[in-house]
Motif scaffolding. Structure first.
Motif, PDB file in Angstrom:
ATOM      1  N   GLN A  41       0.176  -6.621  -5.929  1.00 52.66           N
ATOM      2  CA  GLN A  41       0.684  -6.348  -4.582  1.00 52.66           C
ATOM      3  C   GLN A  41       0.309  -4.959  -4.060  1.00 52.66           C
ATOM      4  OE1 GLN A  41       4.865  -6.956  -5.352  1.00 52.66           O
ATOM      5  NE2 GLN A  41       4.815  -9.060  -4.589  1.00 52.66           N
ATOM      6  N   LEU A  42       0.263  -3.952  -4.942  1.00 57.93           N
ATOM      7  CA  LEU A  42       0.207  -2.558  -4.459  1.00 57.93           C
ATOM      8  C   LEU A  42      -1.115  -1.845  -4.717  1.00 57.93           C
ATOM      9  CD1 LEU A  42       3.738  -1.205  -5.545  1.00 57.93           C
ATOM     10  CD2 LEU A  42       3.077  -2.221  -3.376  1.00 57.93           C
ATOM     11  N   ALA A  45      -2.532   0.413  -1.984  1.00 61.49           N
ATOM     12  CA  ALA A  45      -1.690   1.393  -1.260  1.00 61.49           C
ATOM     13  C   ALA A  45      -2.240   2.807  -1.426  1.00 61.49           C
ATOM     14  CB  ALA A  45      -0.259   1.325  -1.777  1.00 61.49           C
ATOM     15  N   THR A  74       5.787  10.125   2.250  1.00 64.57           N
ATOM     16  CA  THR A  74       6.310   9.595   0.988  1.00 64.57           C
ATOM     17  C   THR A  74       6.431  10.739  -0.016  1.00 64.57           C
ATOM     18  OG1 THR A  74       5.265   7.467   1.430  1.00 64.57           O
ATOM     19  CG2 THR A  74       5.935   7.892  -0.847  1.00 64.57           C
ATOM     20  N   LEU A  89       3.206   2.829   1.399  1.00 65.50           N
ATOM     21  CA  LEU A  89       2.802   1.484   1.816  1.00 65.50           C
ATOM     22  C   LEU A  89       2.173   1.488   3.199  1.00 65.50           C
ATOM     23  CD1 LEU A  89       5.846  -0.633   0.554  1.00 65.50           C
ATOM     24  CD2 LEU A  89       3.762   0.050  -0.655  1.00 65.50           C
ATOM     25  N   GLU A  90       2.459   2.541   3.986  1.00 63.40           N
ATOM     26  CA  GLU A  90       1.906   2.588   5.354  1.00 63.40           C
ATOM     27  C   GLU A  90       1.057   3.830   5.558  1.00 63.40           C
ATOM     28  OE1 GLU A  90       5.030   1.880   8.219  1.00 63.40           O
ATOM     29  OE2 GLU A  90       5.747   0.140   7.095  1.00 63.40           O
ATOM     30  N   TYR A 407       9.197  -3.720  -5.665  1.00 67.87           N
ATOM     31  CA  TYR A 407       9.098  -2.320  -5.249  1.00 67.87           C
ATOM     32  C   TYR A 407      10.151  -1.895  -4.223  1.00 67.87           C
ATOM     33  CZ  TYR A 407       6.424  -4.390  -1.395  1.00 67.87           C
ATOM     34  OH  TYR A 407       6.042  -5.156  -0.342  1.00 67.87           O
ATOM     35  N   THR A 408      10.970  -2.826  -3.719  1.00 66.33           N
ATOM     36  CA  THR A 408      12.021  -2.400  -2.786  1.00 66.33           C
ATOM     37  C   THR A 408      13.300  -2.092  -3.558  1.00 66.33           C
ATOM     38  OG1 THR A 408      12.766  -4.670  -2.442  1.00 66.33           O
ATOM     39  CG2 THR A 408      11.115  -3.825  -0.899  1.00 66.33           C
ATOM     40  N   ASN A 435       9.112   7.138   3.272  1.00 63.85           N
ATOM     41  CA  ASN A 435       8.762   6.098   2.299  1.00 63.85           C
ATOM     42  C   ASN A 435       8.995   4.692   2.872  1.00 63.85           C
ATOM     43  OD1 ASN A 435       7.805   5.058  -0.069  1.00 63.85           O
ATOM     44  ND2 ASN A 435       9.400   5.912  -1.382  1.00 63.85           N
ATOM     45  N   GLY A 437       9.074   0.835   4.003  1.00 63.17           N
ATOM     46  CA  GLY A 437       8.815  -0.413   3.282  1.00 63.17           C
ATOM     47  C   GLY A 437       9.589  -0.538   1.987  1.00 63.17           C
ATOM     48  N   LYS A 438      10.365   0.507   1.627  1.00 64.79           N
ATOM     49  CA  LYS A 438      11.059   0.448   0.338  1.00 64.79           C
ATOM     50  C   LYS A 438      12.527   0.040   0.471  1.00 64.79           C
ATOM     51  CE  LYS A 438       7.356   1.812  -1.809  1.00 64.79           C
ATOM     52  NZ  LYS A 438       7.022   3.180  -2.108  1.00 64.79           N
TER      53      LYS A 438
END
Ligand SMILES: Cc1cc2nc3c(=O)[nH]c(=O)nc-3n(C[C@H](O)[C@H](O)[C@H](O)COP(=O)(O)OP(=O)(O)OC[C@H]3O[C@@H](n4cnc5c(N)ncnc54)[C@H](O)[C@@H]3O)c2cc1C
Length: 469
Positions: A41-42, A45, A74, A89-90, A407-408, A435, A437-438
């Protein structure tokens, strides 16, 4: 998403910036790859630039300038988190706090340090200055920062005596900078520290921490061998309950984890033996001997922790998984609560249910005042579907999983993002730039987990008291 990084850097020429793409990529990553799910998934990033503030004034200047340009930030300590907590993530700015690493003062029983201070350096300082040491630390003591531990960790070596980060009194004060047009500096004390405790830096940048200390000891690493895993698990329980024995680690490992994967212990442990790795203060080793004999245990090794090439604590907690990954990349792991009072029966049940597919690793802790254990079991990974099934079967059996494959905050399950948490996020980061998306509750306040949780490590669920009773 493109951000005005050139404009940001031009506005802040005195800040130390990293823009070299390879370095930015490196500083955008943590130990997320522990999980095959997060790895998928990451992996992409990445931040746009890294800022290395040297003072709180510089943190404030960076946050204000990012706020003005709507650039996400972040925070980052040493990047040893293993759920992708520190991964942007962004895009935007990675705020690396590692230059803010001074111990500000140490008094008998107390220390105050900047957030980027390394745990090992803090211990060295407080040991020399006031004969004290951190009550507990993650197994990443040599690399991790104190701010990163509080914002992204939970427990570790010393938790068998002192409990975990969430126990009241284990974090006394946090100085936090908000993400606003004119950032404010807040000193959180008492129960207020819970707002930023294990919040992944989603609601403020921690610049200073104040913590209690334990008396410093000349710790000894011990390896005790046992004929069966349950003998070792029962001894671990008995040792943790010996309140007069000064101890820092009670880690239980089933065979063949130490024999097959711990290079530093090669030849020390007979095939088939389960072990307890312990850290004890020297005067108490003889006190433990009769209890050890009663549980069919034998001492296999002892060495001063200071003298060990690889200390016992670097074979415990999440370092167990790391040591195993060095020799077997197909393995991943779980984080499980075996809550009191039925923890030993549940451990035995899950051990029988999964056998060698889920090799057992327990860490004894005090949790809410009770002796119980966390499982950091290994998993011989086959598919994501099977991993999800193993997690479900644990939860159905009454062993909640703090999912290290998410990751959240909410899906990880350690932190309960309640109304107070959300209100503080709205106050400290009204544009949701820290940060992003967490914290699911920020993006979707109505989100609920597929399986309702009865217990969290941080933040009380209404049902938590019932579960712990
Ligand atoms: C081998 C290994 C063993 C580990 N053992 C343990 C263990 O025993 N116990 C345990 O709890 N964890 C453990 N961890 C997880 C991790 O090491 C710890 O949580 C560690 O303390 C994180 O510190 P760090 O400085 O690397 O933080 P980072 O990984 O850099 O950051 C962690 C989180 O905190 C946020 N953050 C960092 N600094 C700040 C700040 N100043 N203000 C606000 N937010 C901030 C980041 O955004 C991120 O969300 C382990 C990880 C590995 C890879």
């Amino acid at each position: 998403m493109s951000h005005d990084i050139a404009g940001l850097m031009a506005a802040l020429p005195d800040i130390a910036w990293i823009t070299d793409p390879a370095l930015v990529r490196q500083k955008s990553r943590d130990f997320f790859w522990y999980s095959p799910v997060l790895k998928r998934q990451l992996n992409g990033a990445k931040g746009d630039a890294v800022a290395l503030p040297r003072s709180e004034e510089e943190v404030i200047a960076i946050l204000a300038a990012c706020h003005a340009r709507r650039i996400p930030v972040t925070p980052r300590g040493a990047g040893t988190g293993n759920y992708g907590q520190a991964m942007p993530l962004e895009g935007g700015v990675v705020l690396d706090l590692s230059e803010m690493n001074r111990v500000l003062w140490a008094r008998p029983g107390l220390v105050r340090a900047q957030a980027g201070a390394k745990l090992l350096e803090m211990d060295r300082h407080t040991r020399a200055a006031v004969g004290g040491e951190l009550r507990f630390h993650p197994s990443t003591r040599r690399t991790a920062t104190i701010g990163g531990f509080i914002a992204g960790g939970s427990s570790g070596i010393g938790s068998c005596t002192w409990g975990i980060l969430r126990e009241p009194g284990n974090v006394l004060g946090l100085r936090v900078v908000t993400m606003e047009a004119a950032p404010r500096v807040l000193e959180l004390r008492g129960t207020e520290v819970e707002k930023a405790n294990h919040a992944y830096g989603t609601n403020g940048v921690i610049t200073e921490v104040e913590l209690p200390l334990a008396p410093a000891e000349d710790w000894v690493d011990l390896i005790y061998g046992f004929p069966s895993f349950m003998d070792a698990a029962r001894f671990g329980d008995a040792l943790t309950r010996m309140d007069g024995v000064v101890k820092k680690l009670v880690c239980v490992l089933d065979a063949p984890i130490p024999q097959r994967h711990f290079k530093a212990y090669e030849g020390l442990i007979p095939e088939g033996e389960a072990v307890v790795l312990a850290m004890l203060a020297p005067p108490y080793i003889e006190t433990v001997a009769p209890v050890l004999a009663r549980h069919k245990g034998v001492e296999r090794w002892r060495i001063r922790t200071e003298d060990a090439a690889v200390p016992a604590y670097e074979h415990s907690w999440n370092h167990t998984t790391l040591q195993v990954l060095k020799t077997d990349r197909s393995v991943t792991y779980l984080q499980t609560l075996f809550a009191a009072p039925g923890h030993l029966a549940l451990v035995e049940k899950m051990h029988a249910m999964f056998g060698d597919e889920v090799p057992m690793h327990l860490e004894y802790v005090r949790f809410g005042g009770e002796v119980c254990c966390f499982g950091l079991q290994l998993v011989r990974f086959s598919t994501e579907e099977r991993l999800a099934e193993i997690i479900r079967l644990h939860e159905e059996a009454g062993a909640p999983i703090f999912n290290p494959h998410a990751y959240t905050l909410e899906e990880g399950g350690m932190k309960h993002v309640d109304a107070t948490q959300l209100a503080f996020k709205r106050e400290a980061d009204p544009l949701g730039l820290l940060n992003p998306g967490k914290m699911i509750a920020w993006d979707d306040p109505d989100w609920t987990p597929a399986r309702p949780r009865k217990v969290y490590l941080f933040g009380e669920a209404p049902e938590a008291e019932e579960v712990l009773e």
